[in-house]
Enzyme design. Structure first.
Site, PDB file in Angstrom:
ATOM      1  N   ASP A  11       9.483   3.133  -0.037  1.00  0.00           N
ATOM      2  CA  ASP A  11       8.382   3.792   0.677  1.00  0.00           C
ATOM      3  C   ASP A  11       8.541   3.511   2.170  1.00  0.00           C
ATOM      4  OD1 ASP A  11       6.097   4.795   1.728  1.00  0.00           O
ATOM      5  OD2 ASP A  11       4.720   3.657   0.465  1.00  0.00           O
TER       6      ASP A  11
ATOM      7  N   LYS B  98       3.899   9.448   8.755  1.00  0.00           N
ATOM      8  CA  LYS B  98       3.625   8.860  10.069  1.00  0.00           C
ATOM      9  C   LYS B  98       4.574   9.305  11.198  1.00  0.00           C
ATOM     10  CE  LYS B  98       1.271   4.912   8.019  1.00  0.00           C
ATOM     11  NZ  LYS B  98      -0.104   4.700   8.376  1.00  0.00           N
TER      12      LYS B  98
ATOM     13  N   TYR C 168       0.865  -1.186   0.000  1.00  0.00           N
ATOM     14  CA  TYR C 168       0.000   0.000   0.000  1.00  0.00           C
ATOM     15  C   TYR C 168       0.897   1.229   0.000  1.00  0.00           C
ATOM     16  CZ  TYR C 168      -3.402   3.465   1.629  1.00  0.00           C
ATOM     17  OH  TYR C 168      -4.204   4.581   1.752  1.00  0.00           O
TER      18      TYR C 168
END
Ligand SMILES: Cc1ncc(COP(=O)(O)O)c(C=O)c1O
Length: 447
Positions: free
Chosen positions: A254, A282, A151
């Site tokens: 990522d 995050k 994702y």
């Protein structure tokens, strides 16, 4: 008076949910918080402190979800409160150049091995969106390769093969069936996406022989964090990087989940990798919305103003308040012993859970290490990739298990695709409480 102990526990949450459904789609603002995982409605959280959160009914929990990993310093950290209070008193954001963004950027460049320069955005999705645009501009190629089960945010071309499906629907590994994760995306978008299984070098080589020369980039999570927690085989990530370069494609790492979590410089430091572009989010923002793209000037300078520039605008880019939080957060993370503790507490939790599963003969494994891990109810010794996850993991039992844990004061998402997070403020006592609750929940599951 309601006599059902479970419903009784969540009276205020249920009331808020009813009210929420009047004004919010599904009563929430992201599907992962709604009916898919909370059939009776979600628990509404009211406040948090340290590693603990409280819901609107006053129930207290140890939080192991930690805002999907965003709150790496726990909740209401005194230093974060202090910097927010001082900063906001002088204005929240100017959408102009500020010393705050320079001080945040200097720290990112100091900590992340491949960050010669950095560009801030507001979410991980924005960061990966920008990374792809940069890669396409840099290589003058359009297609890119993503892996099954990874994702990278909700930008159109990434929304492919990111959810779990029965194995029969997945197609052959060397040519996976493209399964969109969302309606509303033109199918032509996916013509530019090549999908490959992860952790499988021969199949990747096979796919690259057919498509490698068309690729702008290969994008990968270093640790697969959206099918739970699946570690790369030894040397796998370096091999993906080498293969990307063999075909003159960029290697995008990522690190939205892993960045600033596994090491000061994320997984690229931990595994000794040199991505061409890396993306963050995050944990970088310690609970504030953030995204970042980092890499060498030769690639990121394509955003400089000019005829052929890569466009990246944003009213809220390098939001001043967030930038001050980022700098404070990175200073806290840079303190001696921080990562040693994160790893030690996480590894203690993993060992404790494994011991319960072994003693009670629960067909469950714990994957991951240090600050991030996931539990899989499975007869297998390990889950190596997306197809293993789709085939061998009992996600329904996991969801039931997490709901039992919630009743005992452990807060976690019932989605097996996510992962348990250890923050800098989790303690040995939290781990001990978790192990007791897991033991009790396994008993309630009949083990
Ligand atoms: C690996 C990875 N990349 C990108 C994103 C998108 O980040 P955000 O939710 O901040 O848009 C996520 C979110 O979970 C993620 O796990």
């Amino acid at each position: 008076m309601n006599e059902d102990p479970i419903t009784h526990r969540y009276i205020q949450s249920r009331a808020w949910f009813q009210r929420a459904e009047e004004s919010l789609v599904e009563g929430v603002n992201s599907p992962s918080r709604g009916a898919a995982f909370y059939p009776g409605g979600p628990v509404f959280l009211e406040h948090g402190r340290g590693s603990h959160v409280w819901d609107v009914d006053g129930n207290e929990y140890i939080d192991f979800m930690m805002s999907f990993g965003a709150t790496i310093q726990g909740h209401a950290h005194p230093k974060i409160i202090d910097v927010v209070t001082r900063t906001i008193a002088l204005g929240s954001h100017f959408a102009a150049a500020t010393p705050a963004e320079v001080e945040a950027a200097e720290r990112v460049c100091r900590m992340v091995p491949t960050a010669e320069v950095v560009r801030f955005a507001n979410t991980g999705s924005e960061a990966t969106m920008l990374a792809l645009r940069l890669a396409r501009a840099h290589t003058a190629r359009t297609k890119f390769l993503k892996f099954e089960g990874h994702y990278h945010g909700w930008y159109d071309p990434y929304c492919l093969n990111g959810h779990s499906h029965p194995i029969a629907q997945l197609g052959p590994p060397e040519d996976p069936t493209k399964i969109p994760d969302s309606d509303g995306i033109p199918s032509s978008v996916f013509d530019d996406v090549i999908v490959a299984p992860w952790n499988d070098v021969p199949t990747l080589e096979n796919i690259l022989r057919r498509h490698g020369r068309e690729l702008a980039a290969i994008i990968t999570e270093p640790i697969m964090a959206n099918m739970g927690c699946i570690l790369p085989h030894d040397g796998y990530l370096q091999k993906v990087c080498d293969l990307a370069h063999e075909y003159d494609a960029l290697f995008i790492l990522d690190e939205v989940v892993t960045g600033f979590r596994y090491a000061p410089g994320g997984c690229q430091e931990y595994y000794g990798l040199k991505p061409d572009i890396s993306t963050f989010g995050k944990a970088l923002g310690a609970g504030f919305p953030i995204g970042a793209v980092a890499g060498p000037r030769s690639i990121l300078d394509r955003m400089r103003w000019g005829d052929q520039m890569v466009l990246h605008y944003g009213t809220f880019n390098s939001h001043r308040l967030t930038m001050r939080v980022v700098a404070e957060n990175l200073d806290l993370l840079s303190a001696e012993g921080t990562y040693k503790k994160l790893h030690a507490i996480g590894n203690a939790a993993i060992a404790g859970l494994r011991e319960v599963f072994r003693r009670r003969k629960v067909p469950a494994i714990v994957q991951g290490f240090g600050p991030m891990y996931q539990i899989y109810f499975t007869e297998k010794d390990a889950i190596h990739d997306y197809r293993d996850y789709c085939t061998y993991v009992d996600t329904r039992r996991y969801s039931h298990f997490v709901h039992l844990l919630m009743e005992q004061g452990i807060y976690m998402t019932p989605s097996n695709g996510l992962h348990w997070i250890i923050s800098t403020v989790h303690s040995e006592k939290d781990v001990a409480t978790l192990v007791v609750a897991v033991d009790q929940s396994c008993r309630e599951l009949g083990f």
